[in-house]
Scaffold this active site. Structure first.
Site, PDB file in Angstrom:
ATOM      1  N   LYS A  11       0.857  -1.195   0.000  1.00 23.28           N
ATOM      2  CA  LYS A  11       0.000   0.000   0.000  1.00 23.28           C
ATOM      3  C   LYS A  11       0.882   1.230   0.000  1.00 23.28           C
ATOM      4  CE  LYS A  11       0.585   1.177   4.645  1.00 23.28           C
ATOM      5  NZ  LYS A  11       1.336   2.301   5.165  1.00 23.28           N
ATOM      6  N   VAL A 100       5.180   0.260   3.593  1.00 23.13           N
ATOM      7  CA  VAL A 100       4.315  -0.209   2.507  1.00 23.13           C
ATOM      8  C   VAL A 100       3.381  -1.326   2.989  1.00 23.13           C
ATOM      9  CG1 VAL A 100       5.761   0.546   0.574  1.00 23.13           C
ATOM     10  CG2 VAL A 100       6.138  -1.723   1.583  1.00 23.13           C
ATOM     11  N   ASP A 137      -3.528  -1.284  10.055  1.00 21.37           N
ATOM     12  CA  ASP A 137      -3.576  -1.280   8.590  1.00 21.37           C
ATOM     13  C   ASP A 137      -4.222  -2.535   7.997  1.00 21.37           C
ATOM     14  OD1 ASP A 137      -2.427   1.142   8.188  1.00 21.37           O
ATOM     15  OD2 ASP A 137      -0.460   0.392   7.596  1.00 21.37           O
TER      16      ASP A 137
HETATM   17  C1  LIG Z   1       0.980   4.752  10.044  1.00 20.98           C
HETATM   18  C2  LIG Z   1       0.372   3.680   9.185  1.00 20.98           C
HETATM   19  O1  LIG Z   1       1.377   2.960   8.520  1.00 20.98           O
HETATM   20  C3  LIG Z   1      -0.504   4.293   8.120  1.00 20.98           C
HETATM   21  O2  LIG Z   1      -0.840   3.378   7.143  1.00 20.98           O
HETATM   22  C4  LIG Z   1      -0.414   2.724  10.015  1.00 20.98           C
HETATM   23  O3  LIG Z   1      -1.522   3.334  10.607  1.00 20.98           O
HETATM   24  C5  LIG Z   1       0.366   1.881  10.968  1.00 20.98           C
HETATM   25  O4  LIG Z   1      -0.330   0.674  10.992  1.00 20.98           O
HETATM   26  P1  LIG Z   1       0.224  -0.657  11.648  1.00 20.98           P
HETATM   27  O5  LIG Z   1       1.680  -0.814  11.386  1.00 20.98           O
HETATM   28  O6  LIG Z   1      -0.731  -1.742  11.255  1.00 20.98           O
HETATM   29  O7  LIG Z   1       0.032  -0.246  13.141  1.00 20.98           O
HETATM   30  P2  LIG Z   1      -0.079  -1.126  14.459  1.00 20.98           P
HETATM   31  O8  LIG Z   1       0.753  -2.346  14.329  1.00 20.98           O
HETATM   32  O9  LIG Z   1      -1.528  -1.245  14.820  1.00 20.98           O
HETATM   33  O10 LIG Z   1       0.590  -0.121  15.466  1.00 20.98           O
HETATM   34  C6  LIG Z   1       1.976   0.132  15.537  1.00 20.98           C
HETATM   35  C7  LIG Z   1       2.196   1.334  16.428  1.00 20.98           C
HETATM   36  O11 LIG Z   1       1.810   2.519  15.729  1.00 20.98           O
HETATM   37  C8  LIG Z   1       1.099   3.411  16.551  1.00 20.98           C
HETATM   38  N1  LIG Z   1      -0.138   3.817  15.872  1.00 20.98           N
HETATM   39  C9  LIG Z   1      -0.602   3.105  14.791  1.00 20.98           C
HETATM   40  C10 LIG Z   1      -1.735   3.508  14.120  1.00 20.98           C
HETATM   41  C11 LIG Z   1      -2.411   4.665  14.593  1.00 20.98           C
HETATM   42  N2  LIG Z   1      -3.520   5.111  14.008  1.00 20.98           N
HETATM   43  N3  LIG Z   1      -1.940   5.358  15.658  1.00 20.98           N
HETATM   44  C12 LIG Z   1      -0.816   4.946  16.306  1.00 20.98           C
HETATM   45  O12 LIG Z   1      -0.395   5.590  17.265  1.00 20.98           O
HETATM   46  C13 LIG Z   1       0.901   2.746  17.878  1.00 20.98           C
HETATM   47  O13 LIG Z   1       1.816   3.348  18.749  1.00 20.98           O
HETATM   48  C14 LIG Z   1       1.332   1.315  17.682  1.00 20.98           C
HETATM   49  O14 LIG Z   1       2.086   0.887  18.759  1.00 20.98           O
HETATM   50  N1  LIG Z   2       4.820 -11.592   7.689  1.00 21.17           N
HETATM   51  C1  LIG Z   2       5.431 -10.466   8.063  1.00 21.17           C
HETATM   52  N2  LIG Z   2       5.985  -9.671   7.140  1.00 21.17           N
HETATM   53  C2  LIG Z   2       6.594  -8.513   7.502  1.00 21.17           C
HETATM   54  N3  LIG Z   2       6.707  -8.085   8.753  1.00 21.17           N
HETATM   55  C3  LIG Z   2       6.179  -8.832   9.716  1.00 21.17           C
HETATM   56  C4  LIG Z   2       5.510 -10.046   9.416  1.00 21.17           C
HETATM   57  N4  LIG Z   2       5.092 -10.561  10.563  1.00 21.17           N
HETATM   58  C5  LIG Z   2       5.479  -9.717  11.533  1.00 21.17           C
HETATM   59  N5  LIG Z   2       6.143  -8.684  11.055  1.00 21.17           N
HETATM   60  C6  LIG Z   2       6.710  -7.582  11.862  1.00 21.17           C
HETATM   61  O1  LIG Z   2       5.945  -6.394  11.608  1.00 21.17           O
HETATM   62  C7  LIG Z   2       6.789  -5.261  11.462  1.00 21.17           C
HETATM   63  C8  LIG Z   2       6.130  -4.258  10.521  1.00 21.17           C
HETATM   64  O2  LIG Z   2       6.026  -4.847   9.274  1.00 21.17           O
HETATM   65  P1  LIG Z   2       5.459  -4.149   7.984  1.00 21.17           P
HETATM   66  O3  LIG Z   2       6.287  -4.615   6.846  1.00 21.17           O
HETATM   67  O4  LIG Z   2       3.993  -4.333   7.892  1.00 21.17           O
HETATM   68  O5  LIG Z   2       5.747  -2.621   8.291  1.00 21.17           O
HETATM   69  P2  LIG Z   2       5.403  -1.352   7.510  1.00 21.17           P
HETATM   70  O6  LIG Z   2       5.617  -1.575   6.049  1.00 21.17           O
HETATM   71  O7  LIG Z   2       6.133  -0.233   8.170  1.00 21.17           O
HETATM   72  O8  LIG Z   2       3.865  -1.210   7.709  1.00 21.17           O
HETATM   73  P3  LIG Z   2       3.010  -0.009   8.190  1.00 21.17           P
HETATM   74  O9  LIG Z   2       2.978   0.989   7.104  1.00 21.17           O
HETATM   75  O10 LIG Z   2       1.711  -0.744   8.376  1.00 21.17           O
HETATM   76  O11 LIG Z   2       3.624   0.498   9.473  1.00 21.17           O
HETATM   77  C9  LIG Z   2       8.118  -5.816  10.943  1.00 21.17           C
HETATM   78  O12 LIG Z   2       9.180  -5.048  11.429  1.00 21.17           O
HETATM   79  C10 LIG Z   2       8.156  -7.250  11.492  1.00 21.17           C
HETATM   80  O13 LIG Z   2       8.906  -7.335  12.674  1.00 21.17           O
END
Ligand SMILES: C[C@](O)(CO)[C@H](O)COP(=O)(O)OP(=O)(O)OC[C@H]1O[C@@H](n2ccc(N)nc2=O)[C@H](O)[C@@H]1O
Ligand SMILES: Nc1ncnc2c1ncn2[C@@H]1O[C@H](COP(=O)(O)OP(=O)(O)OP(=O)(O)O)[C@@H](O)[C@H]1O
Length: 282
Positions: A11, A100, A137
């Site tokens: 995404k 992403v 997400d």
């Molecule tokens: C910032 C984005 O990447 C935008 O797409 C997402 O909202 C993050 O989504 P995500 O990685 O699925 O988030 P989560 O795994 O639920 O949360 C990770 C951390 O991000 C923070 N978090 C996330 C989403 C949100 N609306 N507010 C937050 O403050 C929280 O501190 C949480 O501890």
């Molecule tokens: N199958 C998986 N693939 C990738 N990461 C994973 C998986 N399972 C657990 N994780 C953990 O989740 C964390 C976040 O992964 P992800 O790749 O979704 O991050 P991101 O791209 O920053 O997503 P977002 O934009 O939602 O914050 C990674 O650092 C990893 O430790």
């Protein structure tokens, strides 16, 4: 048993505004999610061993109990109507923790695949609600439509936007989402957009802070901005530049500094996972 192979697309947050902070520490967001026609690939094969969830492939660095694929499968187990386990093979193409949404997309693809294979008979809304427990997400990937999100990212308003080409660049740094969202310098008071907003008036509220904390992200943005309009996605570290056609995006990809990874892709109004699942069901 046939193997069901599905994509877990990337995404992009075409903009990301932070409108406030809730009492539970999560943030109220306004963000435009779109999907790319590029992502991880997951292959699902049912096994005879009930209660058994096996994950193979590119998962070496993630402990099983923390793997979002495993967590998604475990969450669906109580709903299954067949006596079967599953083997899930992951071909990882998306940078981890890159903004992403690779992990969230893997989780959503797992929910969608196993809902079908295990005959759980849950609706997309029920699956999205379950997905929210795995990460903010996950619901947008479960619903699979380009959308503006509110709340913590789960209230989704589908939206039609033009199709473009994107060059996505992953600088060699890992940005912790939790660190950015707990940082005192993060701006948290952007007003909600009014009717008639234009994409050109929007931004990513995490970008200034991430640039300051991670100079590689600043370098990437500066480099890409020479060629096209550019933003960071999510909390970084990936940055994306927007092009009208594939050739223009490819030309810039070919000159990318060698320590950065990048790929080009087109955005899709519907997640490719949903299209593939429909084709498999018919
Ligand atoms: C910032 C984005 O990447 C935008 O797409 C997402 O909202 C993050 O989504 P995500 O990685 O699925 O988030 P989560 O795994 O639920 O949360 C990770 C951390 O991000 C923070 N978090 C996330 C989403 C949100 N609306 N507010 C937050 O403050 C929280 O501190 C949480 O501890
Ligand atoms: N199958 C998986 N693939 C990738 N990461 C994973 C998986 N399972 C657990 N994780 C953990 O989740 C964390 C976040 O992964 P992800 O790749 O979704 O991050 P991101 O791209 O920053 O997503 P977002 O934009 O939602 O914050 C990674 O650092 C990893 O430790």
């Amino acid at each position: 048993m046939k193997t069901l192979t599905l994509s877990a697309p990337a995404k992009l947050n075409l903009f990301l505004h932070i409108n406030g902070r809730r009492e539970d520490g999560y943030h109220e967001l306004e963000t435009l999610f779109t999907f790319l026609d590029f992502g991880d690939e997951l292959a699902f094969t049912l096994t005879d061993t009930n209660q058994n969830i096996i994950i193979t492939g590119d998962t070496a660095d993630i402990p099983l109990e923390q793997n979002l694929i495993y967590k998604a499968a475990k969450t669906l187990e109580p709903y299954k109507k067949v006596t079967a386990g599953v083997e899930i093979h992951l071909n990882k193409k998306l940078p981890m923790g890159g903004g992403v949404g690779g992990g969230s997309s893997d989780a959503a693809t797992t929910l969608l695949a196993l809902n079908t294979l295990w005959q759980c008979q849950l609706t997309i809304s029920e699956l999205a609600k379950i997905g929210l427990g795995l990460g903010a997400d996950v619901p947008v990937f479960v619903k699979g439509k380009t959308a503006v999100a509110h709340g913590i990212g789960e209230q989704l308003e589908p939206m039609d936007i033009p199709q473009k080409w994107y060059l996505v660049v992953a600088p060699p740094v890992h940005v912790s989402t939790a660190l950015i969202f707990t940082h005192p310098d993060l701006p948290r008071a952007t007003p909600k957009l009014k009717n008639g907003w234009k994409l050109s008036d929007t931004g990513n509220d995490c970008q200034t802070l991430v640039k300051k904390l991670y100079p590689e992200v600043e370098k990437t943005l500066t480099w890409l901005l020479k060629y096209a309009p550019t933003k960071m996605t999510g909390t970084g570290a990936c940055c994306f530049a927007e092009f009208e056609n594939r050739e223009a995006a490819l030309r810039v990809l070919e000159t990318l500094p060698s320590s950065w990874q990048g790929f080009i892709a087109q955005n899709t109004s519907e997640s490719i996972c949903h299209r593939q699942l429909r084709a498999w069901q018919n």
